[in-house]
Design a protein around this motif. Structure first.
Motif, PDB file in Angstrom:
ATOM      1  N   GLU A 131      59.265  65.248  -0.710  1.00  0.00           N
ATOM      2  CA  GLU A 131      58.607  63.967  -0.452  1.00  0.00           C
ATOM      3  C   GLU A 131      59.576  62.924   0.107  1.00  0.00           C
ATOM      4  O   GLU A 131      59.162  61.982   0.779  1.00  0.00           O
ATOM      5  N   ILE A 132      60.846  63.058  -0.187  1.00  0.00           N
ATOM      6  CA  ILE A 132      61.831  62.039   0.185  1.00  0.00           C
ATOM      7  C   ILE A 132      61.808  61.691   1.671  1.00  0.00           C
ATOM      8  O   ILE A 132      61.814  60.500   2.023  1.00  0.00           O
ATOM      9  N   PRO A 133      61.779  62.675   2.596  1.00  0.00           N
ATOM     10  CA  PRO A 133      61.809  62.308   4.025  1.00  0.00           C
ATOM     11  C   PRO A 133      60.646  61.407   4.438  1.00  0.00           C
ATOM     12  O   PRO A 133      60.771  60.665   5.424  1.00  0.00           O
ATOM     13  N   LYS A 134      59.546  61.443   3.705  1.00  0.00           N
ATOM     14  CA  LYS A 134      58.380  60.618   4.049  1.00  0.00           C
ATOM     15  C   LYS A 134      58.631  59.139   3.796  1.00  0.00           C
ATOM     16  O   LYS A 134      57.845  58.302   4.240  1.00  0.00           O
ATOM     17  N   TYR A 135      59.702  58.808   3.080  1.00  0.00           N
ATOM     18  CA  TYR A 135      59.982  57.424   2.714  1.00  0.00           C
ATOM     19  C   TYR A 135      61.176  56.844   3.471  1.00  0.00           C
ATOM     20  O   TYR A 135      61.520  55.686   3.287  1.00  0.00           O
ATOM     21  N   LEU A 136      61.827  57.647   4.314  1.00  0.00           N
ATOM     22  CA  LEU A 136      63.000  57.185   5.054  1.00  0.00           C
ATOM     23  C   LEU A 136      62.614  56.804   6.473  1.00  0.00           C
ATOM     24  O   LEU A 136      61.868  57.530   7.131  1.00  0.00           O
ATOM     25  N   GLY A 137      63.157  55.665   6.935  1.00  0.00           N
ATOM     26  CA  GLY A 137      62.844  55.184   8.268  1.00  0.00           C
ATOM     27  C   GLY A 137      64.081  54.982   9.108  1.00  0.00           C
ATOM     28  O   GLY A 137      64.981  55.824   9.139  1.00  0.00           O
ATOM     29  N   SER A 138      64.173  53.825   9.758  1.00  0.00           N
ATOM     30  CA  SER A 138      65.227  53.600  10.753  1.00  0.00           C
ATOM     31  C   SER A 138      66.438  52.862  10.203  1.00  0.00           C
ATOM     32  O   SER A 138      67.406  52.653  10.931  1.00  0.00           O
ATOM     33  N   LYS A 139      66.425  52.446   8.947  1.00  0.00           N
ATOM     34  CA  LYS A 139      67.562  51.700   8.404  1.00  0.00           C
ATOM     35  C   LYS A 139      68.793  52.596   8.288  1.00  0.00           C
ATOM     36  O   LYS A 139      68.698  53.815   8.212  1.00  0.00           O
ATOM     37  N   LYS A 140      69.947  51.965   8.239  1.00  0.00           N
ATOM     38  CA  LYS A 140      71.195  52.702   8.090  1.00  0.00           C
ATOM     39  C   LYS A 140      71.325  53.276   6.679  1.00  0.00           C
ATOM     40  O   LYS A 140      71.770  54.410   6.491  1.00  0.00           O
ATOM     41  N   TYR A 141      70.955  52.482   5.662  1.00  0.00           N
ATOM     42  CA  TYR A 141      71.086  52.891   4.266  1.00  0.00           C
ATOM     43  C   TYR A 141      69.738  52.819   3.547  1.00  0.00           C
ATOM     44  O   TYR A 141      68.967  51.864   3.740  1.00  0.00           O
ATOM     45  N   TYR A 142      69.474  53.820   2.737  1.00  0.00           N
ATOM     46  CA  TYR A 142      68.395  53.768   1.756  1.00  0.00           C
ATOM     47  C   TYR A 142      68.961  54.235   0.425  1.00  0.00           C
ATOM     48  O   TYR A 142      69.909  55.022   0.376  1.00  0.00           O
ATOM     49  N   TRP A 143      68.375  53.759  -0.661  1.00  0.00           N
ATOM     50  CA  TRP A 143      68.750  54.281  -1.972  1.00  0.00           C
ATOM     51  C   TRP A 143      67.488  54.479  -2.788  1.00  0.00           C
ATOM     52  O   TRP A 143      66.542  53.704  -2.749  1.00  0.00           O
ATOM     53  N   LEU A 144      67.486  55.574  -3.527  1.00  0.00           N
ATOM     54  CA  LEU A 144      66.322  55.975  -4.320  1.00  0.00           C
ATOM     55  C   LEU A 144      66.745  56.043  -5.776  1.00  0.00           C
ATOM     56  O   LEU A 144      67.740  56.684  -6.105  1.00  0.00           O
ATOM     57  N   ARG A 145      65.992  55.361  -6.626  1.00  0.00           N
ATOM     58  CA  ARG A 145      66.317  55.311  -8.051  1.00  0.00           C
ATOM     59  C   ARG A 145      65.175  55.912  -8.859  1.00  0.00           C
ATOM     60  O   ARG A 145      64.026  55.478  -8.745  1.00  0.00           O
ATOM     61  N   VAL A 146      65.480  56.919  -9.644  1.00  0.00           N
ATOM     62  CA  VAL A 146      64.506  57.534 -10.545  1.00  0.00           C
ATOM     63  C   VAL A 146      64.910  57.196 -11.975  1.00  0.00           C
ATOM     64  O   VAL A 146      66.052  57.454 -12.379  1.00  0.00           O
ATOM     65  N   TYR A 147      63.988  56.603 -12.728  1.00  0.00           N
ATOM     66  CA  TYR A 147      64.262  56.239 -14.121  1.00  0.00           C
ATOM     67  C   TYR A 147      63.147  56.780 -14.999  1.00  0.00           C
ATOM     68  O   TYR A 147      61.967  56.466 -14.790  1.00  0.00           O
ATOM     69  N   LEU A 148      63.520  57.612 -15.963  1.00  0.00           N
ATOM     70  CA  LEU A 148      62.574  58.197 -16.906  1.00  0.00           C
ATOM     71  C   LEU A 148      62.984  57.799 -18.319  1.00  0.00           C
ATOM     72  O   LEU A 148      64.166  57.870 -18.670  1.00  0.00           O
ATOM     73  N   ALA A 149      62.042  57.368 -19.132  1.00  0.00           N
ATOM     74  CA  ALA A 149      62.334  56.992 -20.515  1.00  0.00           C
ATOM     75  C   ALA A 149      61.172  57.394 -21.402  1.00  0.00           C
ATOM     76  O   ALA A 149      60.005  57.386 -20.973  1.00  0.00           O
ATOM     77  N   LYS A 150      61.512  57.717 -22.642  1.00  0.00           N
ATOM     78  CA  LYS A 150      60.467  58.160 -23.565  1.00  0.00           C
ATOM     79  C   LYS A 150      60.884  57.883 -25.001  1.00  0.00           C
ATOM     80  O   LYS A 150      62.058  58.036 -25.359  1.00  0.00           O
ATOM     81  N   PHE A 151      59.924  57.455 -25.802  1.00  0.00           N
ATOM     82  CA  PHE A 151      60.112  57.344 -27.249  1.00  0.00           C
ATOM     83  C   PHE A 151      58.772  57.646 -27.907  1.00  0.00           C
ATOM     84  O   PHE A 151      57.805  56.920 -27.730  1.00  0.00           O
ATOM     85  N   LYS A 152      58.736  58.763 -28.626  1.00  0.00           N
ATOM     86  CA  LYS A 152      57.497  59.270 -29.215  1.00  0.00           C
ATOM     87  C   LYS A 152      56.438  59.429 -28.126  1.00  0.00           C
ATOM     88  O   LYS A 152      56.639  60.166 -27.181  1.00  0.00           O
ATOM     89  N   GLU A 153      55.319  58.694 -28.216  1.00  0.00           N
ATOM     90  CA  GLU A 153      54.253  58.849 -27.221  1.00  0.00           C
ATOM     91  C   GLU A 153      54.396  57.902 -26.033  1.00  0.00           C
ATOM     92  O   GLU A 153      53.671  58.036 -25.048  1.00  0.00           O
ATOM     93  N   LYS A 154      55.295  56.941 -26.146  1.00  0.00           N
ATOM     94  CA  LYS A 154      55.464  55.987 -25.052  1.00  0.00           C
ATOM     95  C   LYS A 154      56.423  56.543 -24.010  1.00  0.00           C
ATOM     96  O   LYS A 154      57.448  57.132 -24.350  1.00  0.00           O
ATOM     97  N   LYS A 155      56.078  56.338 -22.746  1.00  0.00           N
ATOM     98  CA  LYS A 155      56.947  56.850 -21.687  1.00  0.00           C
ATOM     99  C   LYS A 155      56.930  55.913 -20.485  1.00  0.00           C
ATOM    100  O   LYS A 155      55.976  55.178 -20.255  1.00  0.00           O
TER     101      LYS A 155
END
Length: 400
Positions: free
Chosen positions: A166-190
């Protein structure tokens, strides 16, 4: 410590000292720890690094619970080739403020600076080709470290692999892109959050749901996993316009849209926008089209996906070509200008005049009127649209 002196019967007394700002002291600790870790140059309250990178620090929350110091640090990385600064909030803790400051630096270093450092030395790049709208770009991706909190007895998982296709679908003409993935969980909350250059990507979290549900063990303690990927285009940025001209034109366009009362006003506004962008008809059209649509998205409460749909051709031969908002650089410049405007708490009537030019507003009103006729209740947040459709009437239009 400053001393204020006054005469009193020929004697001098020291006035009470001014209390030091605790955030200033913590910021100093963070900057010193960061500079020591990166071997940079500490100057004017920021760390200067090779290749034109500077790192600023802001201190958010400073708290204490159960004799543990709790600290939030916002790291701000800037570079001339960045369209926007890379902003990374970090929560840290320790028995002392110095220990918490050091922890924040370690988290920043592992999550953000490590892949940025790789990009500077071109160490272990992964080639990411990008093709959309008859354009081609080549990027190098750098991502290694996964920052984890509370995770035990489990080998690190490369989070970027879940969205590799999926990543290439989000990249365009800029020189730099950065992608941040953050996952967190505690019991049933996520929490599952994916951001590209700071902007939330609504369609990417679904790729992590099964992993968070089945493989993140959070029954006894809070756990989180975070990974950054840095993308550097192999060629120089060729975009013919700068961010400043879009932002300036957007601010003026918002003022004009507030005052539109008839068709003649609208035509005059369109001509003025072209003047503001030095005759660039395509950019002028993007500004005219997207300002009311972004206003509608931010204020009406319906949910909108990551996509844009460019309409090409006429009649039965017309086709809709999908790409992502992150691939149209003017989109988030305009959104930034609109957020600045909304932060001033403008008069609702003026905002409504702008929104009434939005296709999304008209479609939302139709849907709610139809539901009302059918004796059903429909709220804006019940509606989801995949994105905004638009058409540029000029030949040779290119998405930048």
């Amino acid at each position: 410590m400053g001393l204020f002196k006054k005469k009193n019967n020929q004697t001098e007394e020291a006035a009470p000292s001014v209390a030091a700002d605790p955030r200033a002291e913590v910021k100093k600790m963070v900057l010193e720890a960061l500079n020591a870790k990166l071997n940079g140059t500490l100057y004017d309250d920021c760390v200067i690094m090779p290749k034109g990178f500077t790192i600023d620090v802001q201190i958010g929350r400073v708290d204490e619970a159960d004799d543990i110091k709790i600290l939030q640090v916002v790291f701000i990385v800037k570079h001339d080739d960045f369209d926007e600064p890379l902003i990374e909030p970090v929560d840290a803790q320790g028995k002392t403020e110095e220990e918490a400051a050091n922890m924040s630096v370690e988290i920043f270093h592992g999550g953000v600076w490590h892949p940025l450092d790789q990009s500077m030395t071109k160490k272990n790049p992964i080639h990411i080709p990008v093709d959309f709208l008859r354009q081609h770009y080549d990027f190098d991706m750098y991502c290694q470290s996964v920052v984890r909190i509370g995770v035990k007895n489990k080998q690190p998982t490369m989070l970027m692999n879940f969205i590799r296709n999926e990543i290439p679908k989000y990249l365009g003409s800029k020189k730099y892109y950065w992608l941040r993935v953050y996952l967190a969980k505690f019991k049933e909350k996520k929490v599952i959050e994916v951001r590209m250059n700071g902007s939330v990507c609504l369609e990417l979290p679904k790729y992590f749901e099964e992993y968070v549900e089945k493989e993140m063990d959070a029954e006894e303690t809070f756990v989180s996993e975070k990974q950054y990927a840095i993308f550097v285009q192999r060629e120089d940025d060729q975009c013919p316009f700068k961010k400043d001209i879009v932002m300036s034109a957007a601010r003026e366009t918002i003022k004009m849209m507030e005052e539109i009362k008839n068709h003649d006003d609208y035509v005059a506004m369109c001509d003025k926008i072209e003047e503001l962008v030095d005759g660039d008809k395509n950019l002028a059209a993007e500004i005219r089209v997207f300002i009311p649509e972004i206003f509608a998205k931010l204020t009406l409460g319906y949910r909108e996906g990551d996509s844009l749909f460019l309409l090409e051709g006429e009649g039965e031969e017309q086709q809709s070509i999908e790409f992502k908002k992150t691939q149209l650089r003017s989109y988030f410049y305009l959104q930034q200008a609109i957020l600045e405007y909304l932060s001033t708490k403008p008069d609702q009537e003026r905002v409504s005049r702008i929104i009434m030019n939005s296709v999304a507003f008209r479609e939302l009103r139709k849907a709610m009127d139809a539901a009302k006729e059918a004796n059903k209740e429909l709220k804006p947040d019940d509606l989801y649209v995949p994105g905004t459709s638009y058409k540029i009437g000029h030949e040779g239009y290119r998405v930048w």
